[in-house]
Each structure stands twice: as C-alpha cells, then as structure tokens.
Motif scaffolding. Structure first.
Motif, PDB file in Angstrom:
ATOM      1  N   LEU A 508       0.843  -1.188   0.000  1.00 15.80           N
ATOM      2  CA  LEU A 508       0.000   0.000   0.000  1.00 15.80           C
ATOM      3  C   LEU A 508       0.883   1.243   0.000  1.00 15.80           C
ATOM      4  CD1 LEU A 508      -2.908   1.134   0.238  1.00 15.80           C
ATOM      5  CD2 LEU A 508      -2.593   1.107   2.718  1.00 15.80           C
ATOM      6  N   VAL A 509       0.600   2.157  -0.910  1.00 10.42           N
ATOM      7  CA  VAL A 509       1.366   3.402  -1.012  1.00 10.42           C
ATOM      8  C   VAL A 509       0.740   4.421  -0.072  1.00 10.42           C
ATOM      9  CG1 VAL A 509       2.218   5.207  -2.542  1.00 10.42           C
ATOM     10  CG2 VAL A 509       1.927   2.866  -3.404  1.00 10.42           C
ATOM     11  N   GLY A 510       1.523   4.901   0.880  1.00 12.23           N
ATOM     12  CA  GLY A 510       1.032   5.888   1.834  1.00 12.23           C
ATOM     13  C   GLY A 510       1.079   7.294   1.283  1.00 12.23           C
ATOM     14  N   ASN A 511       0.430   8.230   1.980  1.00  9.53           N
ATOM     15  CA  ASN A 511       0.414   9.611   1.507  1.00  9.53           C
ATOM     16  C   ASN A 511       0.436  10.568   2.687  1.00  9.53           C
ATOM     17  OD1 ASN A 511      -2.445   9.081   2.210  1.00  9.53           O
ATOM     18  ND2 ASN A 511      -2.754  11.133   1.393  1.00  9.53           N
ATOM     19  N   SER A 512       0.923  11.751   2.404  1.00  7.86           N
ATOM     20  CA  SER A 512       0.881  12.873   3.345  1.00  7.86           C
ATOM     21  C   SER A 512       0.594  14.115   2.525  1.00  7.86           C
ATOM     22  CB  SER A 512       2.212  13.011   4.095  1.00  7.86           C
ATOM     23  OG  SER A 512       3.281  13.180   3.172  1.00  7.86           O
ATOM     24  N   GLY A 513      -0.682  14.498   2.505  1.00  7.68           N
ATOM     25  CA  GLY A 513      -1.077  15.620   1.650  1.00  7.68           C
ATOM     26  C   GLY A 513      -1.061  15.208   0.192  1.00  7.68           C
ATOM     27  N   LYS A 514      -0.408  16.014  -0.645  1.00  8.86           N
ATOM     28  CA  LYS A 514      -0.318  15.707  -2.066  1.00  8.86           C
ATOM     29  C   LYS A 514       0.705  14.621  -2.350  1.00  8.86           C
ATOM     30  CE  LYS A 514      -1.490  20.410  -3.641  1.00  8.86           C
ATOM     31  NZ  LYS A 514      -1.037  21.562  -4.460  1.00  8.86           N
ATOM     32  N   GLN A 515       1.673  14.425  -1.466  1.00  5.05           N
ATOM     33  CA  GLN A 515       2.792  13.527  -1.708  1.00  5.05           C
ATOM     34  C   GLN A 515       2.434  12.082  -1.358  1.00  5.05           C
ATOM     35  OE1 GLN A 515       5.636  14.527  -3.029  1.00  5.05           O
ATOM     36  NE2 GLN A 515       6.782  12.614  -2.932  1.00  5.05           N
ATOM     37  N   PHE A 516       2.645  11.176  -2.326  1.00  2.18           N
ATOM     38  CA  PHE A 516       2.507   9.743  -2.108  1.00  2.18           C
ATOM     39  C   PHE A 516       3.894   9.128  -2.183  1.00  2.18           C
ATOM     40  CE2 PHE A 516      -1.792  10.802  -2.937  1.00  2.18           C
ATOM     41  CZ  PHE A 516      -2.572   9.779  -2.409  1.00  2.18           C
ATOM     42  N   GLU A 517       4.182   8.276  -1.217  1.00  2.00           N
ATOM     43  CA  GLU A 517       5.538   7.711  -1.160  1.00  2.00           C
ATOM     44  C   GLU A 517       5.504   6.341  -0.503  1.00  2.00           C
ATOM     45  OE1 GLU A 517       9.507   9.916  -0.200  1.00  2.00           O
ATOM     46  OE2 GLU A 517       8.759   9.080   1.687  1.00  2.00           O
ATOM     47  N   ILE A 518       6.362   5.454  -1.012  1.00  2.00           N
ATOM     48  CA  ILE A 518       6.556   4.145  -0.412  1.00  2.00           C
ATOM     49  C   ILE A 518       8.036   3.805  -0.477  1.00  2.00           C
ATOM     50  CG2 ILE A 518       6.030   2.954  -2.597  1.00  2.00           C
ATOM     51  CD1 ILE A 518       4.968   0.624  -0.903  1.00  2.00           C
ATOM     52  N   VAL A 519       8.576   3.290   0.613  1.00  2.00           N
ATOM     53  CA  VAL A 519       9.979   2.883   0.695  1.00  2.00           C
ATOM     54  C   VAL A 519      10.013   1.409   1.074  1.00  2.00           C
ATOM     55  CG1 VAL A 519      12.204   3.241   1.810  1.00  2.00           C
ATOM     56  CG2 VAL A 519      10.709   5.201   1.357  1.00  2.00           C
ATOM     57  N   LEU A 520      10.664   0.599   0.244  1.00  2.00           N
ATOM     58  CA  LEU A 520      10.794  -0.833   0.492  1.00  2.00           C
ATOM     59  C   LEU A 520      12.208  -1.122   0.974  1.00  2.00           C
ATOM     60  CD1 LEU A 520       8.954  -2.331  -2.640  1.00  2.00           C
ATOM     61  CD2 LEU A 520       8.024  -1.813  -0.377  1.00  2.00           C
ATOM     62  N   ASN A 521      12.332  -1.570   2.211  1.00  2.00           N
ATOM     63  CA  ASN A 521      13.619  -1.958   2.792  1.00  2.00           C
ATOM     64  C   ASN A 521      13.806  -3.449   2.532  1.00  2.00           C
ATOM     65  OD1 ASN A 521      15.901  -2.397   4.251  1.00  2.00           O
ATOM     66  ND2 ASN A 521      15.090  -1.656   6.203  1.00  2.00           N
ATOM     67  N   PHE A 522      14.660  -3.772   1.575  1.00  3.80           N
ATOM     68  CA  PHE A 522      14.800  -5.164   1.162  1.00  3.80           C
ATOM     69  C   PHE A 522      15.378  -6.051   2.262  1.00  3.80           C
ATOM     70  CE2 PHE A 522      15.117  -3.032  -3.103  1.00  3.80           C
ATOM     71  CZ  PHE A 522      13.845  -3.414  -3.501  1.00  3.80           C
ATOM     72  N   LEU A 523      16.160  -5.461   3.172  1.00  5.71           N
ATOM     73  CA  LEU A 523      16.710  -6.261   4.261  1.00  5.71           C
ATOM     74  C   LEU A 523      15.584  -6.805   5.146  1.00  5.71           C
ATOM     75  CD1 LEU A 523      19.195  -7.327   5.725  1.00  5.71           C
ATOM     76  CD2 LEU A 523      19.252  -5.189   7.047  1.00  5.71           C
ATOM     77  N   GLY A 524      14.552  -6.025   5.355  1.00  9.93           N
ATOM     78  CA  GLY A 524      13.427  -6.489   6.164  1.00  9.93           C
ATOM     79  C   GLY A 524      12.412  -7.301   5.379  1.00  9.93           C
ATOM     80  N   LEU A 525      12.619  -7.409   4.089  1.00  8.22           N
ATOM     81  CA  LEU A 525      11.640  -8.106   3.244  1.00  8.22           C
ATOM     82  C   LEU A 525      12.175  -9.410   2.665  1.00  8.22           C
ATOM     83  CD1 LEU A 525      10.225  -5.057   1.240  1.00  8.22           C
ATOM     84  CD2 LEU A 525       9.076  -6.302   3.073  1.00  8.22           C
ATOM     85  N   VAL A 526      13.392  -9.815   3.087  1.00  9.67           N
ATOM     86  CA  VAL A 526      13.975 -11.010   2.472  1.00  9.67           C
ATOM     87  C   VAL A 526      13.126 -12.255   2.745  1.00  9.67           C
ATOM     88  CG1 VAL A 526      16.350 -10.161   2.375  1.00  9.67           C
ATOM     89  CG2 VAL A 526      15.477 -11.197   4.493  1.00  9.67           C
ATOM     90  N   GLU A 527      12.578 -12.344   3.955  1.00  8.96           N
ATOM     91  CA  GLU A 527      11.723 -13.498   4.236  1.00  8.96           C
ATOM     92  C   GLU A 527      10.406 -13.412   3.475  1.00  8.96           C
ATOM     93  OE1 GLU A 527      11.060 -14.391   8.295  1.00  8.96           O
ATOM     94  OE2 GLU A 527      13.170 -14.798   8.745  1.00  8.96           O
ATOM     95  N   LYS A 528       9.849 -12.202   3.379  1.00  4.45           N
ATOM     96  CA  LYS A 528       8.595 -12.023   2.619  1.00  4.45           C
ATOM     97  C   LYS A 528       8.808 -12.385   1.151  1.00  4.45           C
ATOM     98  CE  LYS A 528       5.062  -8.528   1.577  1.00  4.45           C
ATOM     99  NZ  LYS A 528       3.936  -9.271   2.129  1.00  4.45           N
TER     100      LYS A 528
END
Length: 701
Positions: A508-528
């Motif tokens: 899910l892409v989060g937002n704050s006002g007009k800005q939509f942003e998502i950051v994927l940390n691959f170190l925390g996603l290796v099991e996923k």
C-alpha cells in the motif's frame, strides 16, 4: 384475485431496486418500447377481455400510436359478452371497460346506439340485481363498476341506485378498525388490497346515488382512509407502499398490485366527494416514487398496474406529484459539464411555472456544513431544463449529495401540485487528476544516499531497469492534484512486485497531503520475498471512481540480489495451477516413424507396371480375335438394366484394385470390396438367371 404469489415473487427484485434507488425518473420511451413487447396479441387478439382492457389502457396512457390493431376482435368479443345471458358481472365489467376505450359502434349514425341496444337486453337489470344479491366485496365491485361504466358511456338510460345508502352500508360492513377491509363476512382476514377495491366501489355508489349521500358516511369513510395510510410502509428514500401479510396464497397480492388498488380507490373517491381527502402531499409523492422506483416491470399485469396508477396520480383531485430528475448524475470538471435538472409530472408532462434551487451540497458521509450557498438554476424554455452552468468553486472531484428545492410561482398551483420539501440527489464529480513529480530511487541502506534515481512518466510508457541488493532500499514517490489544485487521495494506490516465478507482493502506497511515497527496505523483506533473487516486474495502480485517468501502469523491473536462504527459511507457496493448462487441449503428438526402405529406381517401377498391363492388352486382343459380339445382351428394360449394373460392378472392382495400388490401404480396400461383392452377387444372380431361362426356352423350342 389470482396471479398472487407468483406476482409477488416476480415483483420482489423490483422492490429491491426501489429500495436502493434515490433518484426517480418519470415515464420515458423505455416504457413505451416495453409496452409493445409485453402486450402482444396472439393471432390478432388477447386471451381475455381483462387483458384486452389492460393493453388498451396502457397504450392510451402512454400515448402509443403505432400499436397493434385489435379493435375488430375486441368489439366482437365485447358484443358476444354483453349479448350473452350467461356472462358474469366480472365479464360484463371488463367488457364495458374495454369498450370505454375502443368505443365499438353498430350503427354509424349514433355512437350510443350500441349501449342503448344492450341495455334493452337487460344488462342494467342484471347488474342491478347482482348488486341486490351481492354477498362479497368482489360481487359489489364488479356490479357497481359495471353500472358506473354504463352511466359514463350512455345517456339513453337513467342509471342510478334506488337505495344507494343501503348499498353503501352493506359494503361498509366489510371494513375494519385499521382501515383495511375484508373480502366477505366469512373471511376474518383484512387486506389493504381489498381496501382499495372497497374505496373504488364506494366511490361508484356515490356517483350512482339519485340524491345526495349522508355526509356522515363520507366523513367516516375519509377517516378510514386516514387509518389505512397510518399502516403505510416506507423506504429510506421516501417511497411509500402498501403490502399485505401472506395469509392465503389465493388472495394475497404483492406490494405493486396492493398499492395500485389503493391508489385507484383513493383517486376514485376523491373524484366524487365534495371535500378533498385529507392526506399530506408527501404521502402522495411517496406513492409516486414507489411506482417510478420500480423501473420497467417485466410482467404485463405489473406493468399495467404501474402505468394505470401513475395515470390516476397525475389526474387526481388530491395532489398531483411533481418529480425532480437529472439527465445525468455524473459531472466532469475537466469537460466543464453543467448541472441540469428536469421537473415533470409522473408521466413526463411539463410542470407549471416554477423555480429550482440548489440549497445545499454535502460530501458523502460528511455531516459538515453545506459547501454551497443557495443558488437558483436558470430555466431554458426550449429544452425545459433548469441549468447551473458552472459548479461552485467549493465543489471538487468526489461524491456529493446535492439538495434541491422546488418553488412554484403561482399560489393556485401550490394547492394542486405537491413537490415535497427537499430532494436529495447523489452526484459524482469527476475530473483528470494531475500526476506530478514521479520518481523511482534506489537508496543506500545505511546512509540513505541516492544510488540510482530516475524520473517516471506515469501518464505515458516507462521501461525502467534497476538493480539492488538486500542492503538497499527502493523508493517510489509522486503527487496527485485535483483540477481545483487540491490534494487528491484515491481509493487505491498500490505497488506490485512480481517475481519471474509469478510470485506477487502487493504494498500500500502511503500519503501525506499531495505527496505519495513508499519505501521498500529489502533487508526487512527477504523473508517475505522467500530469499528469491532475480527479476521483479514493478507495477503501480492508482484508481478512484471519480478519477477519469485511473492508471494501472508497468513501470519497469528491478534485479534483486538476495542472500541464500537459511536452512529453516520459509518456502515459496505453490502457485495455483492454471485450469486451462490442466483441462485445455493437449499438445499435438507427432509420431516418428522408422526411415522408409530403399525403393528401386522410378524407371524400373514404370517398366514393371508396363509388363503388368500387357496381359490385359493381350486379353482384349484375344477377345477381338475370337469375334466376341453382343447378340446375347438382353433387349428388355429390366434384364438390360441388371446386365449393365453387373458390368459396371466388375469395372468398379477393377477400379478398386487401381485405387488400392495408388492410395487405399488393405482394410479400406477389403471394406469396399465387401460392399461391391454383395452388389455383384445380387445383380449377377438376376442377369444369369435371366440368361439361363432364355437359353432353356430356345432349347425347348
């Protein structure tokens, strides 16, 4: 009273539609097209006079000119029914109803001769006798209704009831304290459908009275009407209807037929009484909304009840409902659509002079104050539409509830028409959403510094190619702005990564006002990610019902280098098997045969073929040398035919040998040879028997 439970079940989906709708449209051309489909005569006529009347009444109300011509067959059936001494009051009732529309004539010089003639045969007397001997509500309904129709269609007879008040009290005896009525004194169950029949019957008695009725009876009857309307049922959108509990399947009627019966009785009573029936205009409007909310029924009887009831409401003496409708409830800010509103009667006729005001606009689900101030829509006399050219600046893309108010210009019309207090209409405002500052970036995991950064054109085509390891991050950002320059938050903003093994991961892409942003940390996603290295396709989804440029865009791909999985690492889930690959057509099987044997040269084969043909040539030459003739060939038709067939069969066998040599295999040849053999045996036996008989006759001679 039949057609009950089946009619209720057929109506049930339409009632659900009525309950879900919040915007009602007057009768339109779709109803006229449906009428021609539902009311189709068989061999130039309908099954009964009741169906004939329903079809003719529907065509008349809708103003359909190009309708089936059933006048001749209808008049013939009407004449037979009215002239028959075995016709029941119900038969006479529908015959008179049908004739009130087709107006059959026997003598061209006078339009009333037909009914004068039939009255002389005792129809009035028979109906009057039926009134005196009636023991149930339906008996009174058909006999009184027939007398009312006779009174309305002829002036040659003085049609009235000698004891109108006595008949009135006899019918009134079936009433109940809650405003409902019984069908007979032997039936304790009361019904709103029966109440409609009773009101229509009592209205007929008042019109047939030779002198003014006792006003206390009329006042009591109007009180019964008020009690009946106390039990009316309501949908959230303001539609009102009557319904009966299922007591007896033979007598039960659905909500449409029940409400239609009450409307006919109510309007008939209002037409013959001096004072108007004391009913709030909102209830009349609610009944109109119920019939319009059904849409276009798929059953002929339901369709007739809807159209006939709306015609009664449009011409009643209580209150004529006016319906506010919108040609479109979806407006585009990008296209600068205007807000258009129509106000018509239930049958689509023009409304009296009035003004439509937009008094409020609220965001759906919001309880905040109105976003607009009261504005008056401009009336276009040519199109009959009230228009608001420019939407207020406070209205942006989204879903709203607009509140309209109708103001009649003349005070006399306020007493005649009912508009309701306010009308709420759901409106969807759409537009093109600006997508700006779209970027995709690979970041260093520890310092957060930018390793790779690329611009994205989300409105066009992208083919971004990136690479990263498990110590890095992926960031995607963009901005969404409405046509009014405000921040836009869509219903969906999703990022999908699909591994080359078809395993998908959605974020899910989060937002704050007009800005939509998502950051994927691959170190925390290796099991996923199940430690699966390789190519991941990147796909971005941004969508909303009011967003005219919703997108599902493939951005590109990223090559991920993830560490080797530990011993107890989770395994990737098994991918679902495609049913088409399991049950679909299989791949074609190609057989590999052994290499063909070596053949002799072509010239040698042709020379051998010539040698095999030589005996045949020798046989033909030998026949010529022996002097073969056709003197013994049969001369009669039948023997000659069998002789010819025998020789043709022999030739076919020889041709079969040639085909076996060129094309056919052994099994095909034997199969055909079997058929030819049987054929040759049959025809050969006949011709040889004939030759033997001929030879025996010659020898004996």
């Amino acid at each position: 009273m039949a057609r009950s439970l089946a009619g209720f079940l057929a109506l049930f989906p339409f009632v659900l539609i009525c309950g879900a709708a919040s915007l009602f449209q007057p009768i339109s051309d779709s109803h006229r097209s449906a009428a021609l489909e539902l009311f189709t005569p068989t061999h130039g006529s309908f099954k009964s006079l009741e169906e004939t009347y329903e079809a003719l009444r529907t065509f008349e109300v809708l103003g359909i000119e190009k309708k089936p011509d059933v006048t001749a067959t209808a008049c013939r059936s009407i004449s037979e029914t009215l002239g028959s001494l075995t016709s029941t009051p119900k038969d006479l009732f529908y015959a008179l109803k049908a004739n009130s529309i087709v107006k059959c004539k026997i003598n061209e010089k006078t339009s009333e001769f037909f009914f004068f003639f039939t009255l002389q045969k005792g129809i009035f007397t028979r109906l009057n006798a039926a009134v005196n001997g009636a023991s149930s509500l339906l008996d009174f309904y058909y006999s009184i209704g027939g007398l009312v129709l006779i009174k309305g269609q002829t002036s040659k007879a003085d049609v009235y009831l000698t004891d109108a008040e006595g008949v009135f009290r006899s019918v009134k005896a079936f009433s109940q304290s809650d405003g409902r009525w019984r069908y007979s004194s032997n039936n304790p169950e009361s019904s709103a459908f029966a109440a409609g029949i009773a009101l229509e019957t009592l209205a007929g008695i008042v019109s047939l009275a030779s002198s003014e009725m006792d006003q206390s009876l009329i006042i009591t009857l109007k009180n019964d009407v008020s009690k009946l309307f106390d039990s009316i049922e309501k949908y959230d959108v303001g539609a009102l209807y009557f319904d009966d509990k299922l007591v007896d399947g033979r007598e039960h009627q659905g909500p449409l037929s029940t409400t239609s019966s009450v409307v006919r009785g109510l309007t008939a009573l209002a037409a013959v009484t001096a004072g108007s029936v004391n009913l709030p205009g909102d209830k009349i409007l609610g009944l109109a909304k119920f019939f319009l909310g059904i849409g276009v029924p798929g059953d002929a009887e339901d369709f007739f009840n809807q159209i006939d009831s709306l015609a009664c409401l449009e011409s009643n003496r209580v209150s004529i409902p006016l319906i506010l409708s919108l040609p479109s409830t979806e407006l585009s800010l990008t296209k600068k659509d205007s807000l258009k509103v129509r106000v018509n009667t239930v049958l689509g006729s023009n409304a009296p002079p009035l003004t439509v005001k937009l008094v409020g606009a609220f965001s759906s689900g919001s309880k905040d104050a109105s976003l607009v101030e009261s504005q008056e829509l401009k009336f276009d006399a040519e199109t009959g539409v009230h228009i608001l050219s420019n939407l207020p600046k406070s209205i942006d893309v989204g879903s709203y509830t607009f509140v309209f108010e109708i103001v009649l210009h003349e005070s006399e019309h306020v007493k005649v028409y009912v508009t309701g207090s306010q009308t709420k209409v759901p409106i969807f405002v759409t537009g093109l959403i600006k997508i700006e500052s779209a970027e995709i970036t690979v970041l260093d995991g520890d310092l957060g510094s930018i390793e790779t950064q690329k611009k994205l054109d989300l409105a066009g085509h992208n083919a971004v190619s990136l690479s990263a390891n498990h110590l890095q991050k992926l960031r995607i950002s963009f901005q969404l702005t409405t046509p009014r320059g405000r921040a836009f938050r869509p219903h969906q903003a999703l990022l999908k990564l699909r591994h080359e093994s078809k395993i998908e991961h959605i974020f899910l892409v989060g937002n704050s006002g007009k800005q939509f942003e998502i950051v994927l940390n691959f170190l925390g996603l290796v099991e996923k990610f199940f430690y699966l290295s390789g190519r991941y396709d990147i796909e971005l989804t941004v969508g909303d019902a009011v967003m005219e440029n919703s997108l599902l865009r493939a951005i590109g791909h990223i090559e991920l280098d993830l560490p080797e999985p530990p011993e107890k690492a989770p395994r990737p889930p098994p991918q679902p098997v495609d049913p088409y690959s399991r049950y679909g057509p299989k791949a074609e099987i190609t057989h590999i045969f052994r290499a063909p044997e070596k053949h002799p040269p072509k010239e040698l084969s042709l020379a051998f073929l010539g040698l095999t043909i030589l005996p045949l040539l020798g046989f033909l030459v030998g026949l010529l040398r022996l002097g073969v003739n056709l003197k013994n060939f049969p001369s009669k038709a039948i023997p000659a035919t069998f002789a010819i067939l025998f020789h043709v069969g022999i030739g076919a066998v020889l041709l079969l040998y040639v085909l076996f040599w060129l094309k056919l295999d052994l099994f095909q040849t034997l199969k055909l040879l079997g058929f030819l053999g049987v054929f040759l045996v049959l025809v050969g036996h006949r011709i040889l028997s004939h030759l033997a008989a001929t030879s025996a006759k010659v020898k004996s001679a």
